[in-house]
Design an enzyme around this catalytic site. Structure first.
Site, mmCIF file in Angstrom:
data_model
loop_
_atom_site.group_PDB
_atom_site.id
_atom_site.type_symbol
_atom_site.label_atom_id
_atom_site.label_comp_id
_atom_site.label_asym_id
_atom_site.label_seq_id
_atom_site.Cartn_x
_atom_site.Cartn_y
_atom_site.Cartn_z
ATOM 1 N N GLU A 1 0.810 -1.216 0.000
ATOM 2 C CA GLU A 1 0.000 0.000 0.000
ATOM 3 C C GLU A 1 0.843 1.267 0.000
ATOM 4 O OE1 GLU A 1 -0.700 -2.647 1.909
ATOM 5 O OE2 GLU A 1 -2.750 -3.225 1.366
ATOM 6 N N HIS B 1 -10.374 -4.924 11.074
ATOM 7 C CA HIS B 1 -11.088 -4.758 9.799
ATOM 8 C C HIS B 1 -12.389 -3.975 9.959
ATOM 9 C CE1 HIS B 1 -8.391 -7.966 8.424
ATOM 10 N NE2 HIS B 1 -8.788 -7.739 7.202
HETATM 11 C C1 LIG Z 1 -2.260 -4.468 4.483
HETATM 12 C C2 LIG Z 1 -3.327 -5.330 3.934
HETATM 13 N N1 LIG Z 1 -3.665 -5.185 2.635
HETATM 14 C C3 LIG Z 1 -4.636 -5.945 2.107
HETATM 15 C C4 LIG Z 1 -5.287 -6.872 2.866
HETATM 16 C C5 LIG Z 1 -6.388 -7.735 2.265
HETATM 17 N N2 LIG Z 1 -5.876 -9.093 2.086
HETATM 18 C C6 LIG Z 1 -6.118 -10.018 3.027
HETATM 19 S S1 LIG Z 1 -5.364 -11.434 2.688
HETATM 20 C C7 LIG Z 1 -4.705 -10.856 1.267
HETATM 21 C C8 LIG Z 1 -3.851 -11.754 0.436
HETATM 22 C C9 LIG Z 1 -2.624 -12.187 1.144
HETATM 23 O O1 LIG Z 1 -2.000 -13.211 0.474
HETATM 24 P P1 LIG Z 1 -0.782 -14.034 1.060
HETATM 25 O O2 LIG Z 1 0.137 -13.128 1.807
HETATM 26 O O3 LIG Z 1 -0.202 -14.785 -0.056
HETATM 27 O O4 LIG Z 1 -1.410 -15.011 2.128
HETATM 28 P P2 LIG Z 1 -2.444 -16.219 1.919
HETATM 29 O O5 LIG Z 1 -3.807 -15.630 2.008
HETATM 30 O O6 LIG Z 1 -2.155 -16.850 0.617
HETATM 31 O O7 LIG Z 1 -2.222 -17.134 3.069
HETATM 32 C C10 LIG Z 1 -5.100 -9.542 1.067
HETATM 33 C C11 LIG Z 1 -4.738 -8.725 -0.091
HETATM 34 C C12 LIG Z 1 -4.929 -6.962 4.223
HETATM 35 N N3 LIG Z 1 -5.543 -7.821 5.061
HETATM 36 N N4 LIG Z 1 -3.936 -6.200 4.724
#
Ligand SMILES: Cc1ncc(C[n+]2csc(CCOP(=O)(O)OP(=O)(O)O)c2C)c(N)n1
Ligand SMILES: [Mg+2]
Lengths: 329, 353
Positions: free
Chosen positions: A63, A132
């Protein structure tokens, strides 16, 4: 106004972006999952197909980086729309919003402006837990150099987003996960709503209720309830948080002599605090009762349904606040 | 300086009685295999149940299942020592259970009940247990990376000889916080193992769409941090890599970055239809299922009979069923709980109006 056309809040936002992007090639949309996934909340559905990957850009989860890149682009001739998946995550980017976007015009002695929109959902959305569920309108509204918008329905959302995109200053545009599916009348023809103007959503004479974003539903339902007891509430939708339409509130209070503010976020240093200061200053002699407010509770919001229910402003508390301003309870 | 086992070596870890990425031969006992089997099966059945309950709206909010990734946590836990700490993101059910939080307390938490691991306050994304050295379930992508280093910093400071294993997703490695943390973790010799659970997607975004360096273990090279790419579908390989990294953290105070390649069978969260990948891709990983892999070894090595494993399956079924009963029976927290746990100060003067 053209004939009735009912669309969802998310479609209204999409139309605003699409229409503006068709007329101005310097506008682009950037954010997490906005392109190939068609938006985490489907606001940008179909936009990649229409505008291509040059103008609808998926980002990594970074971000601070993509907000800063967009501010730089805005300083150099482009007009970015930055989508944050939610404003909770925009906290990682707030440095670039506050220290760069908001200040570059002043620091550069008027040479570099920053025509950018930071948009995304704000506030609670069911049982999502403490990280959230937050609403930061007042944080951004505290910052000179930013404008802040938080619309409550599809019509306002479209007209205000178009204004925000055309605006030559940085605008923080705050939506709501739980309102994206809300339907409302949005005329097919072109219209814009000016930034900085509140809107009387219901006229009344006995008490003024001020709110914004999804708490407008609480405010309007409370007005319905009050009407059943022959209490006439005037309901003002702020729509823009900064600059805030204080004159509209002051005029209303001069008529009703009583004010209740409904706000989803925490009470300390809130939008309601600022309104209260302005109203006591400019309408002190017109107030027949202390100003009341119904806010989110002064705590982090837990997951359990009982906690969510106890935390959020509701109709009953708003009705009670209005009656107490009328010395009826 | 104990320098990196380069990934090329690490990926050679293939045999069941795996070779660590260094030179040590590791063989695993019957006890460890049985433990992996039982633990992973519990995670799997527990989450299958959670998925069903989400469909029935018993569980609300965001709920992210770990199904397919179990070997990452199980292979990690068998390589750690008592008192070692764990921290991860919101996909945290398996980590919590492996740390020793009871399935009852986890299920009650998913329900939002008062007997949940955080009294119904955290829900699926925010499981915690101080007692079990589980430093939580964190909802802001990447936020746990500096926290994990900080937890290990404290263990070193206090002289405990424990380490922290800090999990993150492939999406999370794109956050600036990772880079700031890696710099300081190396500079200050913090006893932490960073684990990137590379399940190939961050929500709907494939790793290749987020970087020109899709081999994520290479991120560590810029910091001179030891790193390796590990097959996360097999407990043996995870254990071997983790043991080496944990030893290095514990004995030499050198952090490691492990990119563990894994896969989630389900969508990102319960609301994700996962249209960004093919059925074939999912099947390719299901063919390498970590539980079946362990089961196969157990049977081939005569560690147990099919009947023994069926008995374990039955026992786990009971445990999961009991956790549902427990969660159903527990009440929601009273509204007054809102004002608890916000400050340690007991008479904190909240704004009430
Ligand atoms: C700072 C932030 N940006 C966006 C999100 C929304 N979000 C939640 S999970 C996610 C994907 C994360 O993917 P990854 O790190 O690969 O973990 P996985 O879900 O595959 O375990 C996003 C974009 C968030 N929770 N926090
Ligand atoms: Mg991932």
């Amino acid at each position: 106004m053209s004939e009735e056309r009912i669309i969802a809040y998310r479609e209204a936002l999409r139309e605003a972006m699409v229409e503006e992007m068709r007329t101005d090639p310097t506008i682009f949309l950037i954010g997490e999952e906005v392109a190939e996934y068609n938006g985490a909340y489907k606001v940008s559905q179909g936009m990649l197909d229409e505008f291509g990957a040059k103008r609808v850009i998926d980002t990594p989860i970074a971000e601070l980086g993509f907000a800063g890149i967009s501010v730089g682009a805005a300083m150099n001739g482009l007009r970015p729309i930055v989508e944050f998946m939610t404003f909770n995550f925009a906290l990682l980017a707030i440095d670039q919003v506050v220290n760069s976007a908001a200040k570059v015009l002043e620091m550069s002695g008027g040479q570099f402006n920053c025509p950018i929109v930071f948009r995304g959902p704000s506030g609670s959305a069911g049982q999502l837990g403490a990280q959230h569920s937050q609403m930061f309108e007042n944080w951004y509204a505290n910052v000179p150099g930013l404008k802040v918008i938080s619309p409550s329905n599809p019509y306002d959302a479209k007209g205000l987003l178009k204004s925000a995109i055309r605006d030559n200053d940085p605008v923080v545009f705050m939506e709501s996960e739980v309102m994206y599916g809300d339907k409302g009348n949005v005329p097919a023809g072109e219209y814009i709503i000016p930034i900085g103007k509140g809107d009387i959503k219901r006229s009344g004479t006995d008490v003024t209720i001020v709110s914004f974003n999804k708490m407008m539903k609480v405010a309007l339902s409370a007005a319905e309830e009050l009407a059943k007891e022959n209490i006439s509430a005037e309901v003002i939708d702020l729509r823009t948080i900064r600059p805030l339409d204080f004159p509209l509130i002051v005029e209303s209070v001069k008529k009703t002599n009583r004010l209740v503010i409904v706000e989803e976020s925490w009470p300390f240093g809130s939008i309601s605090s600022e309104i209260t200061f302005q109203v006591q200053k400019y309408a002190f002699d017109y107030l027949d009762a202390p100003i009341k407010r119904v806010t989110g509770k002064d705590v982090s919001l837990g997951y359990a349904p009982t906690l969510v229910e106890a935390y959020l402003p509701n109709v009953a508390d708003t009705v009670k606040a209005a009656k107490s301003a009328l010395y009826l309870v | 300086m104990a320098q990196t086992a380069p990934a090329a070596k690490a990926t050679k870890v293939t045999s069941v009685n795996g070779k660590a990425q260094g030179s040590k031969e590791l063989t695993f006992s019957k006890e460890i295999y049985m433990r992996w089997y039982e633990e992973m099966l519990l995670m799997r059945r527990f989450e299958e149940k959670a998925g069903q309950l989400y469909g029935q709206q018993k569980i609300r909010g965001f709920c992210h299942l770990y199904i397919g990734q179990e070997a990452v946590v199980s292979g990690t836990m068998s390589a750690l020592e008592k008192g070692d700490k764990l921290i991860t993101a919101y996909r945290d059910h398996a980590h919590a259970i492996a740390c020793g939080i009871s399935p009852n307390a986890v299920m009650a938490e998913l329900y939002g009940k008062i007997d949940g691991s955080t009294k119904g306050k955290g829900g699926s994304m925010h499981l915690f247990s101080k007692e079990h050295n589980f430093f939580g379930g964190h909802g802001i992508v990447g936020a746990q990376i500096p926290l994990g280093a900080g937890i290990a910093f404290a263990d070193k400071y206090l002289g405990t000889n424990n380490i922290c294993v800090c999990f993150m997703g492939d999406g999370a490695v794109r956050q600036g916080a990772l880079h700031e943390t890696f710099t300081m973790a190396m500079l200050w010799k913090i006893p932490v193992v960073f684990v990137c659970e590379n399940n190939r997607y961050g929500m709907g975004t494939a790793v290749e769409r987020t970087t020109n360096v899709p081999d994520l273990y290479k991120i560590a090279l810029a910091y001179d941090m030891p790193s390796a790419q590990v097959d996360g579908m097999e407990c043996e390989k995870v254990h071997a890599a983790m043991k080496e990294a944990a030893d290095r953290a514990r004995n030499e105070h050198i952090p490691t970055f492990l990119e563990i390649k894994t896969y989630r069978y389900k969508g990102h969260s319960m609301s994700d239809p996962a249209k960004y990948r093919t059925r074939e891709e999912v099947d390719e990983y299901k063919a390498k299922d970590p539980i079946e892999h362990v089961e196969h070894t157990i049977l081939a090595s005569n560690f147990a009979t099919k009947a023994d494993l069926e008995a374990i399956e039955e026992k786990i079924k009971q445990i999961v069923e009991a956790s549902v009963q427990f969660a159903e029976a527990s009440p929601f927290p009273d509204a007054s709980e809102l004002y608890k746990d916000n400050y340690m100060q007991e008479d904190y003067p909240f704004l009430m109006d």
